[in-house]
Design a protein around this motif. Structure first.
Motif, mmCIF file in Angstrom:
data_model
loop_
_atom_site.group_PDB
_atom_site.id
_atom_site.type_symbol
_atom_site.label_atom_id
_atom_site.label_comp_id
_atom_site.label_asym_id
_atom_site.label_seq_id
_atom_site.Cartn_x
_atom_site.Cartn_y
_atom_site.Cartn_z
ATOM 1 N N GLY A 122 71.801 1.104 1.655
ATOM 2 C CA GLY A 122 71.490 2.524 1.726
ATOM 3 C C GLY A 122 70.023 2.831 1.929
ATOM 4 N N PHE A 123 69.246 1.845 2.357
ATOM 5 C CA PHE A 123 67.804 2.046 2.476
ATOM 6 C C PHE A 123 67.466 3.116 3.511
ATOM 7 N N ARG A 124 68.042 3.008 4.683
ATOM 8 C CA ARG A 124 67.714 3.972 5.743
ATOM 9 C C ARG A 124 68.185 5.375 5.388
ATOM 10 N N ILE A 125 69.373 5.479 4.807
ATOM 11 C CA ILE A 125 69.889 6.803 4.447
ATOM 12 C C ILE A 125 68.990 7.451 3.401
ATOM 13 N N ALA A 126 68.590 6.675 2.379
ATOM 14 C CA ALA A 126 67.720 7.220 1.344
ATOM 15 C C ALA A 126 66.371 7.623 1.915
ATOM 16 N N THR A 127 65.823 6.826 2.822
ATOM 17 C CA THR A 127 64.527 7.139 3.415
ATOM 18 C C THR A 127 64.601 8.416 4.258
ATOM 19 N N ILE A 128 65.635 8.521 5.082
ATOM 20 C CA ILE A 128 65.781 9.714 5.927
ATOM 21 C C ILE A 128 66.033 10.954 5.078
ATOM 22 N N THR A 129 66.881 10.818 4.050
ATOM 23 C CA THR A 129 67.172 11.956 3.188
ATOM 24 C C THR A 129 65.917 12.431 2.464
ATOM 25 N N GLY A 130 65.146 11.501 1.904
ATOM 26 C CA GLY A 130 63.907 11.876 1.229
ATOM 27 C C GLY A 130 62.923 12.550 2.168
ATOM 28 N N THR A 131 62.838 12.055 3.397
ATOM 29 C CA THR A 131 61.927 12.656 4.371
ATOM 30 C C THR A 131 62.351 14.078 4.720
ATOM 31 N N LEU A 132 63.642 14.284 4.990
ATOM 32 C CA LEU A 132 64.122 15.621 5.363
ATOM 33 C C LEU A 132 63.970 16.618 4.222
ATOM 34 N N LEU A 133 64.264 16.195 3.001
ATOM 35 C CA LEU A 133 64.087 17.083 1.853
ATOM 36 C C LEU A 133 62.614 17.449 1.675
ATOM 37 N N GLY A 134 61.725 16.477 1.842
ATOM 38 C CA GLY A 134 60.301 16.765 1.740
ATOM 39 C C GLY A 134 59.820 17.696 2.826
ATOM 40 N N VAL A 135 60.289 17.500 4.050
ATOM 41 C CA VAL A 135 59.909 18.383 5.159
ATOM 42 C C VAL A 135 60.348 19.816 4.886
ATOM 43 N N ALA A 136 61.597 19.987 4.447
ATOM 44 C CA ALA A 136 62.113 21.343 4.187
ATOM 45 C C ALA A 136 61.345 22.008 3.047
ATOM 46 N N ALA A 137 61.110 21.276 1.958
ATOM 47 C CA ALA A 137 60.397 21.855 0.819
ATOM 48 C C ALA A 137 58.956 22.195 1.185
ATOM 49 N N GLY A 138 58.266 21.293 1.872
ATOM 50 C CA GLY A 138 56.877 21.546 2.241
ATOM 51 C C GLY A 138 56.723 22.711 3.194
ATOM 52 N N ALA A 139 57.594 22.791 4.192
ATOM 53 C CA ALA A 139 57.514 23.907 5.143
ATOM 54 C C ALA A 139 57.758 25.240 4.447
ATOM 55 N N ALA A 140 58.751 25.294 3.557
ATOM 56 C CA ALA A 140 59.057 26.545 2.859
ATOM 57 C C ALA A 140 57.918 26.964 1.936
ATOM 58 N N LEU A 141 57.370 26.029 1.172
ATOM 59 C CA LEU A 141 56.314 26.358 0.220
ATOM 60 C C LEU A 141 55.036 26.794 0.928
ATOM 61 N N PHE A 142 54.647 26.086 1.968
ATOM 62 C CA PHE A 142 53.409 26.437 2.657
ATOM 63 C C PHE A 142 53.569 27.716 3.471
ATOM 64 N N TRP A 143 54.755 27.988 3.993
ATOM 65 C CA TRP A 143 55.008 29.255 4.687
ATOM 66 C C TRP A 143 54.869 30.417 3.705
ATOM 67 N N ALA A 144 55.442 30.251 2.520
ATOM 68 C CA ALA A 144 55.359 31.312 1.515
ATOM 69 C C ALA A 144 53.920 31.506 1.048
ATOM 70 N N ALA A 145 53.164 30.406 0.884
ATOM 71 C CA ALA A 145 51.771 30.534 0.459
ATOM 72 C C ALA A 145 50.927 31.214 1.523
ATOM 73 N N ALA A 146 51.203 30.923 2.803
ATOM 74 C CA ALA A 146 50.433 31.536 3.885
ATOM 75 C C ALA A 146 50.712 33.037 3.993
ATOM 76 N N ARG A 147 51.926 33.455 3.737
ATOM 77 C CA ARG A 147 52.283 34.867 3.828
ATOM 78 C C ARG A 147 51.810 35.666 2.615
#
Length: 256
Positions: free
Chosen positions: A148-173
């Protein structure tokens, strides 16, 4: 239009920083439970893939990256290396290829080299790589990535991308200073480790664990981040209250 582009740029920055952190966390989580490599299993594997060839030297190395020792069941936690001769012996490549095909090794592929090409193969939780450096042919045996190495790596990356984009968008606005200061502190805190992580990925891809970068830099980044936090608190404390008109502030100062 310009303000909207600023929001998008901030969202992309957050996605990059948090996505990199999520990739590190995902690769650490997915790499747990890797097969612990014993010296006996390593010697048996070397004898199977290069039958009748005695190594001139061997060593077992515990995984150590960026000031962090890896556990035995972490991906990259240990490896065994066998050296053959004082110079490259290209005949070992065909010997290993034939033994790997006969022994049912998977993912058999060629490894380009300067003097001659080597081979790489996987089986039983081990990855074996034969290369031919100038100082002698070398057989390296490491742990293979768990299922499950690749699945865990991809999942962690996608969750981080979504969280970071949402938080920084909200901070910028937000027009309030606190989210902007927090966003600045988070950017400064995550940026150095993210840069080192991507430099590591550019060289090794995911063949070497990237999560030790974050843990290795933590003793330096945490005090630095606390200093920046103190600076941010001082800046916010000295910031004038927007609810009080400037004329009232001047009058209050004169009255005082």
């Amino acid at each position: 239009m310009g303000r909207r582009l600023g929001y998008v740029a901030m969202a992309l920055l957050g996605a990059l920083l948090f996505g990199t952190a999520g990739l590190a966390v995902g690769s650490w989580y997915g790499g747990r439970g890797a097969l612990s490599l014993s010296p006996e299993a390593a010697r048996s594997t070397a004898g199977e893939l290069l039958p009748g060839v005695e190594p001139s030297g061997s060593t077992t190395v515990r995984g150590y990256r960026y000031g962090v020792f890896l556990a035995a069941d972490d991906l990259g936690g240990n490896r065994a290396e066998f050296q053959y001769g004082d110079g490259p012996d290209c005949t070992l490549s065909e010997r290993m290829r034939g033994a790997a095909e006969t022994g049912g090794w998977r993912e058999l592929r060629r490894v380009p080299g300067a003097s001659c090409d080597g081979w790489r193969a996987e089986r039983d939780g081990m990855t074996v790589t034969l290369t031919h450096p100038a100082y002698g042919s070398r057989l390296s045996i490491t742990q293979s990535a768990p299922g499950g190495f690749r699945i865990a790596t991809i999942t962690g990356t996608l969750l981080g991308v979504a969280a970071g984009a949402a938080l920084f968008w909200a901070a910028a606005r937000s027009r309030r200073p606190v989210p902007l200061v927090v966003g600045t502190l988070v950017t400064v805190g995550l940026f150095p480790a993210a840069v080192v992580t991507w430099a590591d990925l550019a060289v090794h891809r995911l063949a070497e664990p990237v999560w030790p970068v974050w843990r290795g830099l933590a003793p330096v980044l945490v005090p630095f981040w606390l200093v920046l936090l103190l600076i941010g608190v001082i800046v916010l404390a000295r910031r004038p209250d927007p609810a009080v008109p400037a004329t009232d502030a001047v009058a209050a100062g004169r009255a005082g």
